[in-house]
Structure formats: structure tokens, C-alpha cells
Scaffold this motif. Structure first.
Motif, PDB file in Angstrom:
ATOM      1  N   VAL A 126       0.861  -1.232   0.018  1.00 55.66           N
ATOM      2  CA  VAL A 126      -0.066   0.107  -0.045  1.00 55.66           C
ATOM      3  C   VAL A 126       0.992   1.077   0.059  1.00 55.66           C
ATOM      4  CG1 VAL A 126      -1.732   1.242   1.254  1.00 55.66           C
ATOM      5  CG2 VAL A 126      -1.873  -1.225   1.144  1.00 55.66           C
ATOM      6  N   ILE A 127       1.892   1.341   0.719  1.00 60.59           N
ATOM      7  CA  ILE A 127       2.675   2.546   0.901  1.00 60.59           C
ATOM      8  C   ILE A 127       3.358   2.605  -0.359  1.00 60.59           C
ATOM      9  CG2 ILE A 127       4.985   3.313   2.021  1.00 60.59           C
ATOM     10  CD1 ILE A 127       3.931   1.356   4.513  1.00 60.59           C
ATOM     11  N   ALA A 128       4.012   1.537  -1.082  1.00 64.17           N
ATOM     12  CA  ALA A 128       4.659   1.945  -2.418  1.00 64.17           C
ATOM     13  C   ALA A 128       3.575   2.299  -3.349  1.00 64.17           C
ATOM     14  CB  ALA A 128       5.302   0.667  -2.724  1.00 64.17           C
ATOM     15  N   ARG A 129       2.603   1.897  -3.446  1.00 64.13           N
ATOM     16  CA  ARG A 129       1.420   2.401  -4.403  1.00 64.13           C
ATOM     17  C   ARG A 129       1.196   3.770  -4.253  1.00 64.13           C
ATOM     18  NH1 ARG A 129      -2.917   0.085  -2.636  1.00 64.13           N
ATOM     19  NH2 ARG A 129      -4.171   1.936  -2.342  1.00 64.13           N
ATOM     20  N   LEU A 130       0.981   4.152  -2.816  1.00 69.29           N
ATOM     21  CA  LEU A 130       0.533   5.690  -2.636  1.00 69.29           C
ATOM     22  C   LEU A 130       1.741   6.655  -2.672  1.00 69.29           C
ATOM     23  CD1 LEU A 130      -1.884   4.830   0.582  1.00 69.29           C
ATOM     24  CD2 LEU A 130      -2.445   5.256  -1.960  1.00 69.29           C
ATOM     25  N   LEU A 131       2.933   6.088  -2.426  1.00 71.60           N
ATOM     26  CA  LEU A 131       3.939   6.959  -2.714  1.00 71.60           C
ATOM     27  C   LEU A 131       4.330   7.326  -4.136  1.00 71.60           C
ATOM     28  CD1 LEU A 131       6.943   5.837  -0.035  1.00 71.60           C
ATOM     29  CD2 LEU A 131       5.828   8.078  -0.214  1.00 71.60           C
ATOM     30  N   LEU A 132       4.212   6.160  -4.829  1.00 73.04           N
ATOM     31  CA  LEU A 132       4.344   6.327  -6.548  1.00 73.04           C
ATOM     32  C   LEU A 132       3.301   7.369  -6.758  1.00 73.04           C
ATOM     33  CD1 LEU A 132       5.852   5.188  -8.605  1.00 73.04           C
ATOM     34  CD2 LEU A 132       3.981   3.559  -9.209  1.00 73.04           C
ATOM     35  N   GLU A 133       2.024   7.084  -6.630  1.00 75.07           N
ATOM     36  CA  GLU A 133       0.863   8.274  -6.902  1.00 75.07           C
ATOM     37  C   GLU A 133       1.237   9.485  -6.486  1.00 75.07           C
ATOM     38  OE1 GLU A 133      -2.353   6.535  -5.349  1.00 75.07           O
ATOM     39  OE2 GLU A 133      -2.691   4.713  -6.667  1.00 75.07           O
ATOM     40  N   ALA A 134       2.037   9.652  -5.372  1.00 75.96           N
ATOM     41  CA  ALA A 134       2.176  10.914  -4.925  1.00 75.96           C
ATOM     42  C   ALA A 134       3.407  11.800  -5.738  1.00 75.96           C
ATOM     43  CB  ALA A 134       2.487  11.087  -3.420  1.00 75.96           C
ATOM     44  N   GLY A 135       4.190  10.755  -6.635  1.00 75.36           N
ATOM     45  CA  GLY A 135       5.062  11.147  -7.433  1.00 75.36           C
ATOM     46  C   GLY A 135       6.561  10.827  -6.937  1.00 75.36           C
ATOM     47  N   TRP A 136       6.616  10.098  -5.950  1.00 78.51           N
ATOM     48  CA  TRP A 136       7.842   9.556  -5.340  1.00 78.51           C
ATOM     49  C   TRP A 136       8.569   8.644  -6.395  1.00 78.51           C
ATOM     50  CZ3 TRP A 136       9.857  10.029  -0.009  1.00 78.51           C
ATOM     51  CH2 TRP A 136       9.277  11.179   0.740  1.00 78.51           C
ATOM     52  N   PRO A 137       9.738   8.523  -6.627  1.00 83.00           N
ATOM     53  CA  PRO A 137      10.361   7.427  -7.083  1.00 83.00           C
ATOM     54  C   PRO A 137      10.586   6.143  -6.323  1.00 83.00           C
ATOM     55  CG  PRO A 137      11.911   9.088  -6.755  1.00 83.00           C
ATOM     56  CD  PRO A 137      10.685   9.711  -6.253  1.00 83.00           C
ATOM     57  N   VAL A 138       9.946   5.082  -6.505  1.00 82.54           N
ATOM     58  CA  VAL A 138      10.030   3.865  -5.535  1.00 82.54           C
ATOM     59  C   VAL A 138      10.158   2.813  -6.189  1.00 82.54           C
ATOM     60  CG1 VAL A 138       8.168   2.560  -4.152  1.00 82.54           C
ATOM     61  CG2 VAL A 138       7.946   5.119  -4.395  1.00 82.54           C
ATOM     62  N   ARG A 139      10.920   1.843  -5.679  1.00 85.06           N
ATOM     63  CA  ARG A 139      11.136   0.426  -6.091  1.00 85.06           C
ATOM     64  C   ARG A 139      10.552  -0.536  -4.858  1.00 85.06           C
ATOM     65  NH1 ARG A 139      17.445   0.048  -7.583  1.00 85.06           N
ATOM     66  NH2 ARG A 139      16.678  -2.022  -8.329  1.00 85.06           N
ATOM     67  N   LEU A 140       9.897  -1.554  -5.135  1.00 86.68           N
ATOM     68  CA  LEU A 140       9.458  -2.289  -4.271  1.00 86.68           C
ATOM     69  C   LEU A 140      10.303  -3.642  -4.273  1.00 86.68           C
ATOM     70  CD1 LEU A 140       5.686  -2.912  -3.347  1.00 86.68           C
ATOM     71  CD2 LEU A 140       6.975  -4.973  -3.908  1.00 86.68           C
ATOM     72  N   ALA A 141      10.462  -4.156  -3.281  1.00 84.76           N
ATOM     73  CA  ALA A 141      11.119  -5.465  -3.230  1.00 84.76           C
ATOM     74  C   ALA A 141      10.370  -6.309  -2.113  1.00 84.76           C
ATOM     75  CB  ALA A 141      12.662  -5.285  -2.689  1.00 84.76           C
ATOM     76  N   LEU A 142      10.340  -7.735  -2.409  1.00 86.77           N
ATOM     77  CA  LEU A 142       9.561  -8.626  -1.885  1.00 86.77           C
ATOM     78  C   LEU A 142      10.650  -9.685  -1.120  1.00 86.77           C
ATOM     79  CD1 LEU A 142       6.881  -9.830  -0.587  1.00 86.77           C
ATOM     80  CD2 LEU A 142       6.350 -10.713  -2.832  1.00 86.77           C
ATOM     81  N   LEU A 143      10.422 -10.044   0.181  1.00 89.10           N
ATOM     82  CA  LEU A 143      11.110 -11.182   0.613  1.00 89.10           C
ATOM     83  C   LEU A 143      10.023 -12.380   0.516  1.00 89.10           C
ATOM     84  CD1 LEU A 143      13.630 -12.018   2.377  1.00 89.10           C
ATOM     85  CD2 LEU A 143      12.473 -11.636   4.418  1.00 89.10           C
ATOM     86  N   GLY A 144      10.532 -13.049  -0.490  1.00 89.42           N
ATOM     87  CA  GLY A 144       9.680 -14.319  -0.637  1.00 89.42           C
ATOM     88  C   GLY A 144       8.874 -14.357  -2.005  1.00 89.42           C
ATOM     89  N   SER A 145       7.992 -14.992  -2.287  1.00 86.12           N
ATOM     90  CA  SER A 145       7.316 -15.042  -3.732  1.00 86.12           C
ATOM     91  C   SER A 145       5.824 -14.296  -3.405  1.00 86.12           C
ATOM     92  CB  SER A 145       7.017 -16.360  -4.108  1.00 86.12           C
ATOM     93  OG  SER A 145       6.166 -17.109  -3.361  1.00 86.12           O
ATOM     94  N   ARG A 146       5.298 -13.641  -4.506  1.00 81.59           N
ATOM     95  CA  ARG A 146       4.155 -13.081  -4.354  1.00 81.59           C
ATOM     96  C   ARG A 146       3.140 -13.947  -4.241  1.00 81.59           C
ATOM     97  NH1 ARG A 146       2.244  -8.365  -8.778  1.00 81.59           N
ATOM     98  NH2 ARG A 146      -0.152  -8.276  -8.007  1.00 81.59           N
ATOM     99  N   SER A 147       3.032 -15.180  -4.987  1.00 78.57           N
ATOM    100  CA  SER A 147       2.211 -16.207  -4.991  1.00 78.57           C
ATOM    101  C   SER A 147       1.825 -17.017  -3.256  1.00 78.57           C
ATOM    102  CB  SER A 147       2.359 -17.377  -5.700  1.00 78.57           C
ATOM    103  OG  SER A 147       3.698 -17.951  -5.186  1.00 78.57           O
ATOM    104  N   ALA A 148       3.090 -16.611  -2.520  1.00 81.82           N
ATOM    105  CA  ALA A 148       2.590 -16.995  -1.189  1.00 81.82           C
ATOM    106  C   ALA A 148       2.082 -15.836  -0.374  1.00 81.82           C
ATOM    107  CB  ALA A 148       4.126 -17.375  -0.484  1.00 81.82           C
ATOM    108  N   LEU A 149       1.555 -15.071  -0.796  1.00 83.78           N
ATOM    109  CA  LEU A 149       1.049 -13.957   0.129  1.00 83.78           C
ATOM    110  C   LEU A 149      -0.327 -14.382   0.266  1.00 83.78           C
ATOM    111  CD1 LEU A 149       2.430 -10.714  -1.424  1.00 83.78           C
ATOM    112  CD2 LEU A 149       3.004 -11.503   0.724  1.00 83.78           C
ATOM    113  N   ARG A 150      -0.992 -14.288   1.433  1.00 86.51           N
ATOM    114  CA  ARG A 150      -2.328 -14.649   1.710  1.00 86.51           C
ATOM    115  C   ARG A 150      -3.201 -13.517   2.419  1.00 86.51           C
ATOM    116  NH1 ARG A 150      -0.787 -17.987  -0.997  1.00 86.51           N
ATOM    117  NH2 ARG A 150      -0.538 -20.271  -0.571  1.00 86.51           N
ATOM    118  N   GLY A 151      -4.570 -13.540   2.242  1.00 86.56           N
ATOM    119  CA  GLY A 151      -5.347 -12.815   2.967  1.00 86.56           C
ATOM    120  C   GLY A 151      -5.279 -11.240   2.385  1.00 86.56           C
ATOM    121  N   ASP A 152      -5.254 -10.481   3.664  1.00 86.78           N
ATOM    122  CA  ASP A 152      -5.194  -8.902   3.013  1.00 86.78           C
ATOM    123  C   ASP A 152      -3.945  -8.608   2.625  1.00 86.78           C
ATOM    124  OD1 ASP A 152      -7.602  -8.940   4.565  1.00 86.78           O
ATOM    125  OD2 ASP A 152      -6.770  -8.170   6.385  1.00 86.78           O
TER     126      ASP A 152
END
Length: 487
Positions: free
Chosen positions: A63-89
Motif C-alpha cells: 500500500v505504501i509503495a502504491r501511494l508514494l508512487l501516486e504522490a510522485g515519489w520514485p519508488v522501488r518495491l522489493a519482496l522477501l519471498g514470492s508473491r504467490s505465497a502472500l495470503r489474505g489482506d
């Protein structure tokens, strides 16, 4: 009341809120937006790396990365693990992110970007290792904004689980956790912002958190302000056991008790030491007591209603006997320093005689001597609670993050103590302030909480260059402000 919520209690607050009709993704959106507001209030847009973990903390990061990007910030997002492993919210939040997702790796922090640490929250169950540890270690020297807590810091204890970064800012939600105030967490969190994300205060009625931040709102209504129709004996007669050699300790305690409002304060000391104590403050009564029997006889006066033993008393059988005499006389007792260390070889001889009118004021070393099996058990809050429950007395475990625990499970964490209090004799003054309040009728828990706060405020009022003698004389100004605020 400033409640501190444990990790489990915060999970319950979330669950109660969702059960009340607020969807989890809405809470997550609010949490991310709160972090973005705090960031944008403090920094102008510049390269930022948002590090996301595999749980809900990572969901906040999306959420933070998306909102910062929308506010004009240069953002890179990095994930520890795989996106497919994320659950729920967290999976829902990740689904709303349309940018690239990189693998979390230390090299992403090259070039000194702003780092949003959304790897792990307050409920981390084991020390960080592997890539998680490497990424956290790479945050050293960077400007870090932590989501909830710096990754690797446990929210209940404030202890580091292997490694944790130094944050410039930590944004947490609804209420702080003990780990935000207990060391080393208090230092590692940097500035702490508590954000409202839509959790209603009514959930606290169901949770009934037993841990609070110490402050006047907890005890102000029961503070023993002098009454116009009172006299000195109505304000209590406190007794301080004075030692033969380190006479300064008892004198500091006695002055603290006087400044805290005790109507009379007697220093009971060996006959040869009477001239030393008598040469001090003319407000003190000085009485010779040759041994524990004489001390017990002195305490037979029902007007002498509270006693402090330990500061400068000396370690050994003599001090043990005096402590047992005071407890046997049924007096409210504050036991500090040598009064505790004197029972190192037989803690049970002391602990079995305590009650809720007694206050123990150990530092960590003294705590380990009388509660050796608790010394390494959990964090400071856990240890103080366990000790109070065991002995039936109030335990004030000293430090920059002093904890006061009652036998019934109530506890406070104190947060106003400045570094200037790390000076010889300051603990003696603290014990004296508590004694003075107990002599005036405050119960041991309220007196301990008030004494610790007043002690910290007095030090803050004096400022740099503080020595223990300055603390009692700084109290009147603090008390004047406290009384005015109460009106």
C-alpha cells in the motif's frame, strides 16, 4: 490513559474491529496511508525502496509503495519471498500494485535511498537469518522508516531478534506496544508516530490491557496533596535506616521523602554516625539505633508508618535483621539496594515475608540476586510482573525504561527519564520520594508510579549537569506544575 498493547492484544483489536464491520483491506489501506502521510511530512520526494515481508506487514508495504508512487515519489518495491505465497489482506494489497516486484536483496540499498522497512512486524517469533538478516544489516547507515516496529524487534519485549535496524521514524497503529518504550526498542524505533487507522477505542473495553505508559493521569486523583485542616502527623512519619559508612545515600533518600511531602522524616542510624546525620538538613530527625532490636522498638510508635531500608546500609546480617524487624513491625516498607543484596544467599527469607504494602526497587543486578531464576526470563516487563506475582509486593525494576509491576498483573512502563539520571545517588532519591508518598497514604503501586515520573520530571527540569543532590530541590517546581494541571 495511554494503554500499551501486547502483540496478542493488538491482533485482538484488529479482529474485534473487523468483526464490527471494518474489512481487513480497509485497515491495511489506512495503515499504509498513515505511513505515507508521516513520510511526506518529513521528507521531499526522493528515491525510495519499500521492503515488503511475507505477512501483513508486507501488505502494508505494498500500500505504501502504491501511494508514494501516486504522490510522485520514485519508488522501488522489493519482496522477501514470492508473491504467490502472500495470503489474505496482504495478497489483496499486492494485487493492487501494478509496478515491478524485485527480490529483496542488500544491493537494492546502494545509493542511499530512503528505506521503508515493512519486512516484519512486532510478532516476529524467531531471530532473523538468511536473506532477511542480510537485508536488515544492509540498512545500517540508511534513513529507515519502520512500519509498526523495526524488523527484528519484538513488540512485547523491545528485544532484538538477531538483528534490527536503527529507524529514524517508526509508524505504529492505534496504540504503542511495550517494545516501543523498553530498551533497546526505545532507541531503535527513533521517533514514534501512533496513527489512527479506524480501530475504535471501544475495543479496549473487551481487551482490558493491563499495561500502561506511566503518567499523572494514572495516579493524579489519588495524589496526597496537603489538606488545610491537616497537621504534620497526618502527612505521615517516614523512617530511613542510615548506614555507618555511606551516609550520603540515606541523607539523599531522606531529603527526597521530605520534598515528596512526608510530614516528618527520621533517620535511624548507629550511635557513632549521629553527628554526621545531625549536621545535615535541620528538617530531619536523627535517632540512634544500636541494633535491630532498637530499630524495632523505634518502629513500635504507630505514627511511624513507613520505612526505607537499603541505601548505604551495608550488606550483611545486620541489614537483614533490620529489614526483618521492619517487616515484623507491620510497616509499609521500601526495600532498596543493600536491603535486597543482603538476602542474596537466602531470597526466600525475604520474599516470603512481603505483602502488597511493600515496594522493592532493584536495578537489574539486585533483581538477579533475589530472583535468580527470573533474571533471564523474557523481557523486562515479563520479569517484573513475574517477580511481583511471586513475592506479593510491588516491584520497581529500575533503568532508563523503568517498569513498575503490581502483584495483580498491572504494570506501567516509564518513558520520561533522561540520560542525566545516570549519576550516583539518583536511585536513593527515587526510593525516598516513594517513601514520602507511601507515608502520606498512597498505596505502593501508585506511589512507585508517581515517584518514578516525578523523579524523571525533576531531572528534566534541572537538565545537564545534574547530580543527585539537585533532584529533591527540583521537585517543588514539578509539583507546582502538576497541581496546576490537575486544577
Amino acid at each position: 490513559m495511554d494503554e500499551l498493547l501486547s502483540v496478542a492484544e493488538m491482533y485482538r483489536a484488529d479482529a474485534l474491529t473487523m468483526a464490527g464491520g471494518v474489512p481487513g483491506p480497509v485497515l491495511m489501506e489506512a495503515a499504509g496511508a498513515a505511513v505515507v502521510r508521516a513520510v511526506c511530512e518529513r521528507w521531499a520526494p526522493h528515491p525510495t525502496v519499500v521492503l515488503c515481508g511475507p505477512g501483513n506487514n508486507g501488505g502494508d508495504g505494498f500500500v505504501i509503495a502504491r501511494l508514494l508512487l501516486e504522490a510522485g515519489w520514485p519508488v522501488r518495491l522489493a519482496l522477501l519471498g514470492s508473491r504467490s505465497a502472500l495470503r489474505g489482506d496482504a495478497a489483496v494489497a499486492a494485487g493492487r500494485w501494478t509496478g515491478p516486484i524485485e527480490a529483496a536483496d542488500p544491493w537494492l540499498l546502494e545509493g542511499n535511498p530512503l528505506v521503508i522497512d515493512a519486512l516484519f512486524g512486532a510478532g516476529l517469533a524467531r531471530p532473523l537469518d538468511g536473506m532477511a538478516k542480510e537485508v536488515v544489516e544492509a540498512m545500517a547507515g540508511r534513513t529507515v522508516v519502520a512500519v509498526d516496529v523495526p524488523s527484528g524487534l519484538h513488540g512485547d519485549s523491545g528485544q532484538v531478534m538477531g538483528v534490527a535496524p536503527q529507524a529514524a521514524l517508526t509508524v505504529t497503529f492505534f496504540r504503542r506496544k511495550p517494545g516501543h518504550l523498553l530498551l533497546p526498542g526505545r532507541v531503535l524505533c527513533g521517533e514514534v508516530v501512533v496513527a489512527d487507522i479506524g480501530i475504535p477505542d471501544t475495543v479496549l473495553d473487551a481487551i482490558a490491557p493491563p499495561t500502561l505508559v506511566n503518567g499523572p493521569d494514572l495516579w493524579r486523583r489519588r495524589y496526597p496533596w496537603p489538606r488545610l485542616d491537616a497537621h504534620k502527623y497526618a502527612r505521615g512519619h517516614a523512617v530511613v535506616l542510615g548506614g555507618a559508612r555511606m551516609t550520603g545515600a540515606a541523607r539523599l533518600s531522606a531529603r527526597g521523602a521530605l520534598r515528596a511531602g512526608a510530614g516528618l522524616v527520621t533517620v535511624a542510624c548507629p550511635p557513632d554516625s549521629v553527628p554526621i546525620y545531625a549536621a545535615g538538613s535541620p528538617s530531619l530527625i536523627v535517632t540512634e539505633v544500636a541494633d535491630a532490636a532498637a530499630f524495632e522498638a523505634l518502629l513500635a510508635d504507630p505514627r511511624k508508618n513507613a520505612a526505607l531500608l537499603g541505601p548505604g546500609a551495608g550488606v550483611g546480617k545486620g541489614t537483614r535483621d533490620h529489614v526483618l524487624a521492619a517487616l515484623g513491625a507491620g510497616k509499609a516498607c521500601v526495600l532498596d539496594a543493600d536491603a535486597l543484596t543482603s538476602f542474596t544467599e537466602s531470597p526466600a527469607d525475604l520474599l516470603g515475608r512481603l505483602n502488597e504494602r511493600c515496594l522493592l526497587t532493584p536495578h537489574e543486578g539486585e533483581f538477579a540476586r533475589i530472583f535468580p531464576d527470573l533474571a533471564a526470563e523474557g523481557g523486562k516487563l515479563t520479569r517484573a510482573r513475574a517477580a511481583a506475582a511471586r513475592c506479593g509486593a510491588v516491584v520497581l525494576l529500575k533503568g532508563a525504561d523503568t517498569v513498575v509491576a503490581a502483584p495483580d498483573g498491572r504494570a506501567v512502563v516509564n518513558a520520561n527519564a533522561p540520560a542525566d539520571l545516570a549519576t550516583a545517588g539518583s536511585g536513593d532519591v527515587l526510593a525516598g520520594i516513594a517513601l514520602g508518598l507511601i507515608a502520606q497514604g498512597m498505596d505502593a503501586f501508585d506511589a512507585a508510579c508517581a515517584a518514578v515520573w516525578l523523579h524523571g520530571e525533576a531531572a528534566n527540569a534541572f537538565g545537564p549537569g545534574l547530580i543527585a543532590e539537585d533532584l529533591p530541590d527540583a521537585l517543588p517546581g514539578v509539583l507546582k506544575r502538576l497541581k496546576a494541571e490537575g486544577r
